[in-house]
Enzyme design. Structure first.
Site: not given
Ligand code: G3P
Length: 219
Positions: A83
């Site tokens: 990633k």
């Molecule tokens: O892992 C990437 C993403 O899904 C993170 O989401 O909840 O931190 O906005 P969030």
């Protein structure tokens, strides 16, 4: 649309996998910091368990550092997806890693142009962050997803759209209707997806009627 779990917690991941809810995992440094005491050990557990894509994020900020970390991560297991953030060094590193057939997921995608750069870098996945955009302006995360879907289909782009930053069960349905290839979902939302009060009520009635009927199954 495939479902992945957005978590770095091996217990959550194991439960979701055993329930047949997910076919892959996305982690990030914040999720690791939240749930892990020993990240290499947890990643080893996750990779032993999951026979599908497991995204692990680099933390270097230079091109060379991202390529070095990404190359090392990819050697852990054939299911590792590196990633990489949507920053200029990131697109360069993603292109380099992808040219060596290393699977890359470009994360922190907030614009169509970032998604086009990711596609031009030849990556496997791009992750638009729906929830973070929707929180700034209503539905703007979904609008971004629509734009990426349209542009990718205009050019028959093979990079898969991985909808991320999911806030509620309805976001998954919206992502599916727009045409995301994958949605990565937090554990607490995943485990609630199968439930509906009418399903429960209907099943209770079926079983009550069945018990009162004195019938048996033809088996
Ligand atoms: O892992 C990437 C993403 O899904 C993170 O989401 O909840 O931190 O906005 P969030």
């Amino acid at each position: 649309m495939q479902l992945f779990i957005d978590s770095a917690d091996p217990i959550e991941i194991e439960n979701a996998y055993r329930l047949g809810l997910i076919s892959g995992v996305t982690t990030n440094p914040s999720l690791a910091a939240k749930s892990s005491q020993d990240y290499p050990k947890d990643i080893e557990k996750i990779l032993r368990l999951i026979h599908g894509p497991v995204s692990i994020e680099t933390v270097a900020t230079t091109y060379e550092g991202m390529v070095a970390e990404g190359t090392a991560l990819s050697r852990l297991n054939k299911h590792v997806v590196v990633k990489i953030p949507c920053v200029s060094e990131g697109f360069m590193a993603a292109k380099k890693l992808s040219s060596h057939n290393i699977a890359v997921n470009m994360t922190l995608c907030f614009t169509l142009n970032q998604a086009l750069l990711a596609a031009n870098a030849g990556v496997l996945f791009v992750s638009p962050f729906l929830g973070r955009l929707n929180e700034i302006e209503r539905n703007s995360g979904f609008e971004l997803l629509k734009k990426i879907k349209q542009a990718y289909s205009n050019y028959n782009i093979k990079t898969k759209i991985l909808a991320a930053s999911i806030r509620q069960a309805e976001d998954i349905e919206t992502a599916a209707l727009i045409g995301a290839d994958i949605c990565t979902v937090p554990y607490n939302i995943l485990i609630g997806l199968s439930a509906h009060p009418l399903t429960k009520k209907g099943l209770d009635k079926f079983l009550t009627d069945w018990k009162g009927s004195g019938l048996s199954l033809p088996v």
